[in-house]
Design an enzyme around this catalytic site. Structure first.
Site, PDB file in Angstrom:
ATOM      1  N   ASP A  33      -0.831 -29.817  -8.874  1.00  0.00           N
ATOM      2  CA  ASP A  33      -1.805 -29.126  -9.712  1.00  0.00           C
ATOM      3  C   ASP A  33      -3.022 -30.033  -9.856  1.00  0.00           C
ATOM      4  O   ASP A  33      -2.926 -31.242  -9.641  1.00  0.00           O
ATOM      5  CB  ASP A  33      -1.166 -28.835 -11.072  1.00  0.00           C
ATOM      6  N   ASP A  56      30.620 -61.154  -1.083  1.00  0.00           N
ATOM      7  CA  ASP A  56      30.250 -59.760  -0.847  1.00  0.00           C
ATOM      8  C   ASP A  56      29.286 -59.262  -1.926  1.00  0.00           C
ATOM      9  O   ASP A  56      28.176 -58.825  -1.629  1.00  0.00           O
ATOM     10  CB  ASP A  56      31.502 -58.868  -0.845  1.00  0.00           C
ATOM     11  N   ASN A 101      35.566 -61.487  -0.746  1.00  0.00           N
ATOM     12  CA  ASN A 101      35.379 -60.141  -1.281  1.00  0.00           C
ATOM     13  C   ASN A 101      34.715 -60.184  -2.650  1.00  0.00           C
ATOM     14  O   ASN A 101      33.803 -59.401  -2.938  1.00  0.00           O
ATOM     15  CB  ASN A 101      36.750 -59.451  -1.376  1.00  0.00           C
ATOM     16  N   VAL A 116      41.677 -55.536   2.852  1.00  0.00           N
ATOM     17  CA  VAL A 116      41.010 -55.505   1.544  1.00  0.00           C
ATOM     18  C   VAL A 116      39.635 -56.161   1.613  1.00  0.00           C
ATOM     19  O   VAL A 116      38.652 -55.678   1.057  1.00  0.00           O
ATOM     20  CB  VAL A 116      41.893 -56.184   0.480  1.00  0.00           C
ATOM     21  N   ALA A 117      39.571 -57.291   2.326  1.00  0.00           N
ATOM     22  CA  ALA A 117      38.301 -58.031   2.402  1.00  0.00           C
ATOM     23  C   ALA A 117      37.291 -57.333   3.291  1.00  0.00           C
ATOM     24  O   ALA A 117      36.084 -57.393   3.052  1.00  0.00           O
ATOM     25  CB  ALA A 117      38.563 -59.442   2.930  1.00  0.00           C
ATOM     26  N   ILE A 161      37.114 -53.967   4.090  1.00  0.00           N
ATOM     27  CA  ILE A 161      36.627 -52.666   3.609  1.00  0.00           C
ATOM     28  C   ILE A 161      35.536 -52.897   2.554  1.00  0.00           C
ATOM     29  O   ILE A 161      35.774 -53.584   1.550  1.00  0.00           O
ATOM     30  CB  ILE A 161      37.787 -51.847   2.997  1.00  0.00           C
TER      31      ILE A 161
END
Length: 852
Positions: free
Chosen positions: A324, A696, A692, A277-278, A280
């Protein structure tokens, strides 16, 4: 049926008159009929958006791990996981609602502007304020707002493909029809969403909003479907591959801890789940969305409205900008410069109304004109407004004409009838072909070949200075009806030169393009001499470059054009199909092309290009609908600013990914090392979840908010298919992650001298502080002393928030128990600070060596 009624009957039914509505009538009609808007699809409710955030695969994995933690009695882990999930869901909900509001704001900005007659004065109003009974004035390029019965038409044609599917333009007239007929045959009506392709006219509004023909079939013109950007798809693919690798590592750690370290299966399983979990980087997608959303806000402040997030990414890849000239590279504010009567050139201020030829020219300027100036409101074509300015400067009255043959691209002239004379203006070469006599010092003389050559030479001289030149002529005319045949046997009056000066920013913007290895190309309908002169002034045209006209393009094959394409800087007198052809050939050579445009005929090229850029001020609604980006200031330099922001966005996202992956890699290395050497775990599941949540997300978002730097212009455009992580990036991630893991493991071994809990505390505290400090290093590939530690306030705030939360855990007993750490003395804290700073210093030292 209004199309079967006469004009007077229709006006009566709509409670209006040819003079339009009064302010009081407008108020009553708007209260009775409502606003001229189509009912839009309701946005999803915040609750549904919030629930949708839990459908992601990684979130489901987190939920499963929370349930397992709860069942195993580790309620602290369950609490932290739930906090992570809820915070991510709240963040995603906030961003989605913000995106919906941005889209609603964009739709308001994109409302058509309509010219209406109210209180007997021509006014410009937003299309949603239109009401039944309003008298609307239209011309080529306008989008019809509200259905209406035509009361005046001059060579008027509309394209009703939005309703009928027929691409051919329909000739319009004012007379009633005798029998019931289909919409496609109602040639005395105009319908909402149709395009005026030729001529001018007026109509009385008969239906609005959902009662219009467009409303009846409920087709929203700007129906937008949200989808993931290419970068997000790239990251999703990368995250999926990374997830597989991390799950394999987690399974390896699980077996090592159970069979070699002899841990309890449930404890080993929780460590493996927490590690997965941490490790990813599930925050990647959210961070990309946040950074792109913030970037669109920055671009809006710089006068660039982005219609979809993918355009932000593509901006960083642009290698060719086809622009243009009028209004984009120039000011779109025509001003009269010089006036030429045969053998004499005058400054516009020096005209003398006492002279017959001077007076006749002023009269022609006033009559051959559909613009209007009321107080500060200037409505109409910039050239015609400039002619009105000339007329007003000399205190000559504004005159009205009886009939008109409007300008079109085939005839290249317009004519009006006033009393017993016909007055014309247009391209000098065309007007001269229609003339038989010439005014010389107020007297008519036969127009000779020598006269023509002298005038054309003067025209060439003025045009070579970047001036636009119009010719003026007149003749007696007794007929009431005006036809093309009447535009003959004219008397030449003189030439008027006008200038649309380059914007002050244009030369600098072009220089910035060249610095960024972006090729600027001018594509215009103007004369080639004028176009080349302006291109030379602003730096688009350089020695050795080529200029091509549309006529030349017709005789060049694609293969021939491809060989000279990189050398062509100016295209003049081009048609819409030429623009598409130019864009396609550039794309064939691998270029990412941005195309600017403002007219209805620019829409196909805008759609064909990688980034279509419409003009917000002068642009037609069709061009805005076809574009990816709208310039609210119609300024070429704004495109360059958007490119700078686009390149910075990509770099900031890349740096944020570097931060996330290097930190995650450090955590994985630490767990692997302890598992291989049968040592106590360096991180408990709750530690990994804290990383996390705090270390993170916060610094990564702050990195994504790094200030815009113009040094990105020194790099060539990246290819849109380039992977965001190349071998160099991966090597840097591995080195930085190894350094952080090295310093963390030193701290761990020092803590292990006390006991396993102190070792885990030392490792957890060191890796958290190291990663918080690493947030400063990942802001740039430059050492911190070069970019300045205070240049990104968000990074400082992210550091101190993380630092503060970490220290709350250190010193609040309840949190110490929750996060499974031991109390820290001052000496222990200093050791943790030292190891954390060591990782920061080593990474900075690496940057200094690499940069040397």
């Amino acid at each position: 049926m209004y199309y079967q009624k006469t004009v007077n009957e229709t006006l009566k039914l709509c409670h209006s008159s040819i003079y339009g509505l009064s302010s009081q009538d407008v108020k009553l009609h708007q209260e009775k009929y409502g606003k001229n808007v189509l009912l839009k699809q309701k946005n999803e409710s915040p609750i549904k958006i919030f629930i949708d955030q839990f459908k992601d695969l990684l979130v489901i994995i987190l939920i499963i791990s929370a349930i397992i933690s709860g069942l195993s009695g580790q309620f602290e882990s369950t609490i932290v996981i739930i906090v992570v999930i809820v915070m991510n869901a709240i963040l995603g909900t906030h961003q989605t609602i913000k995106a919906q509001k941005s889209l609603d704001s964009l739709k308001k900005l994109s409302l058509p502007q309509v010219k209406v007659l109210r209180d007997q004065t021509l006014q410009m109003i937003p299309g949603d304020e239109l009401t039944i009974g309003d008298i609307v004035q239209i011309e080529a390029g306008d989008v019809i707002s509200g259905d209406g019965r035509i009361i005046e038409a001059s060579s008027l044609q509309t394209n009703e493909s939005a309703l009928t599917g027929e691409t051919e333009s329909i000739d319009k007239q004012c007379h009633p029809l005798s029998k019931e007929t289909m919409i496609s045959n109602q040639n005395n009506m105009v319908f909402s969403g149709s395009l005026v392709t030729n001529g001018t006219g007026r109509y009385v509004v008969t239906s609005i909003g959902m009662n219009s023909e467009l409303g009846k079939i409920a087709q929203l013109l700007n129906d937008t479907q949200e989808r993931k950007t290419p970068l997000q798809q790239n990251l999703d693919q990368f995250s999926g591959q990374l997830s597989i690798i991390i799950i394999i590592i987690s399974i390896l750690v699980l077996f090592l801890n159970i069979f070699l370290a002899k841990q309890k299966p449930l404890d080993a399983f929780m460590i493996a789940v927490a590690l997965a979990v941490a490790a990813i980087p599930e925050a990647l997608s959210s961070i990309v969305t946040i950074v792109l959303s913030l970037s669109t806000q920055k671009m809006a402040k710089e006068h660039a409205i982005i219609k979809n997030l993918s355009a932000v990414e593509s901006l960083g890849c642009i290698s060719v900008i086809c622009s243009d000239k009028t209004g984009t590279l120039t000011q779109n504010k025509m001003t009269v410069q010089n006036i030429y009567f045969y053998d004499q050139l005058y400054h516009y201020q020096d005209l003398n109304k006492e002279k017959h030829d001077h007076l006749t020219l002023l009269k022609t300027c006033s009559l051959c004109n559909n613009a209007s100036i009321n107080n500060q409101q200037r409505i109409g074509d910039p050239t015609e407004l400039a002619l009105l300015d000339l007329v007003n400067y000399h205190h000559f009255p504004t005159l009205s004409h009886l009939n008109e043959l409007p300008f079109d691209s085939t005839r290249k002239m317009m004519s009006v009838l006033s009393k017993n004379h016909l007055y014309s203006k247009g391209a000098p070469d065309v007007i001269l072909q229609k003339c038989q006599t010439i005014l010389i010092h107020g007297k008519k003389e036969k127009l000779t070949h020598f006269h023509k050559q002298t005038i054309l030479k003067q025209n060439q001289t003025l045009a070579s200075q970047g001036l636009r030149v119009l010719a003026f002529a007149y003749r007696p005319c007794t007929s009431f009806g005006l036809t093309v045949e009447d535009e003959n046997q004219l008397t030449f009056i003189g030439l008027v030169s006008l200038m649309d000066p380059p914007r002050h920013e244009s030369p600098l913007a072009v220089k910035a393009c060249r610095q960024a290895s972006i090729k600027p190309v001018m594509i215009t309908g103007d004369h080639i001499v004028t176009a080349k002169s302006i291109a030379l002034q602003i730096g688009i045209y350089q020695d050795g470059d080529l200029c091509l006209e549309g006529e030349q393009l017709n005789h060049i094959s694609d293969q021939e054009l491809e060989t000279i394409l990189p050398k062509v800087s100016v295209y003049a007198r081009v048609a819409p199909e030429h623009k598409i052809r130019i864009v396609k050939l550039w794309q064939k050579q691998g270029a990412i092309v941005a195309m600017t445009g403002d007219g209805v005929n620019d829409a196909p090229a805008l759609k064909q290009s990688d980034i279509g850029v419409a003009m917000g001020i002068t642009g037609s609604e069709v061009s805005k609908d076809a574009a990816n980006m709208i310039l609210t200031d119609d300024n070429f330099s704004t495109i360059v600013k958007a490119v700078i922001i686009g390149r910075n966005v990509y770099r900031n996202i890349k740096n944020a990914i570097h931060y996330l992956l290097s930190g995650n890699f450090a955590g994985i290395l630490c767990v692997l090392m302890t598992s291989l050497f049968f040592l106590p775990t360096p991180f408990y599941p709750v530690h990994l979840l804290f990383m996390n949540l705090i270390t993170d997300s916060l610094p990564a978002i702050a990195i994504g908010m790094e200030k815009i730097k113009e040094d990105v212009l020194n790099d060539p455009p990246r290819h849109k298919n380039n992977h965001i992580l190349n071998q160099t990036s991966l090597n840097e991630i591995l080195v930085d992650g190894t350094i952080i893991a090295f310093c963390t493991m030193i701290a761990y071994y020092v803590g292990l001298r006390y006991d396993a809990l102190t070792a885990a505390t030392f490792a957890f505290a060191t890796i958290c502080l190291s990663r918080l400090l690493h947030g400063f290093s990942c802001r740039s590939n430059q050492p911190i002393y070069r970019i300045g530690i205070t240049s990104n306030i968000s990074s400082i705030l992210a550091f101190f928030v993380g630092f503060g939360l970490l220290h709350l855990i250190f010193y609040i007993p309840f949190l110490q128990d929750l996060f499974m750490i031991t109390s820290l003395s001052l000496s222990k804290l200093i050791m943790i600070y030292t190891f954390s700073l060591l990782s920061f210093v080593l990474i900075q030292f690496k940057k200094i060596i690499v940069k040397q």
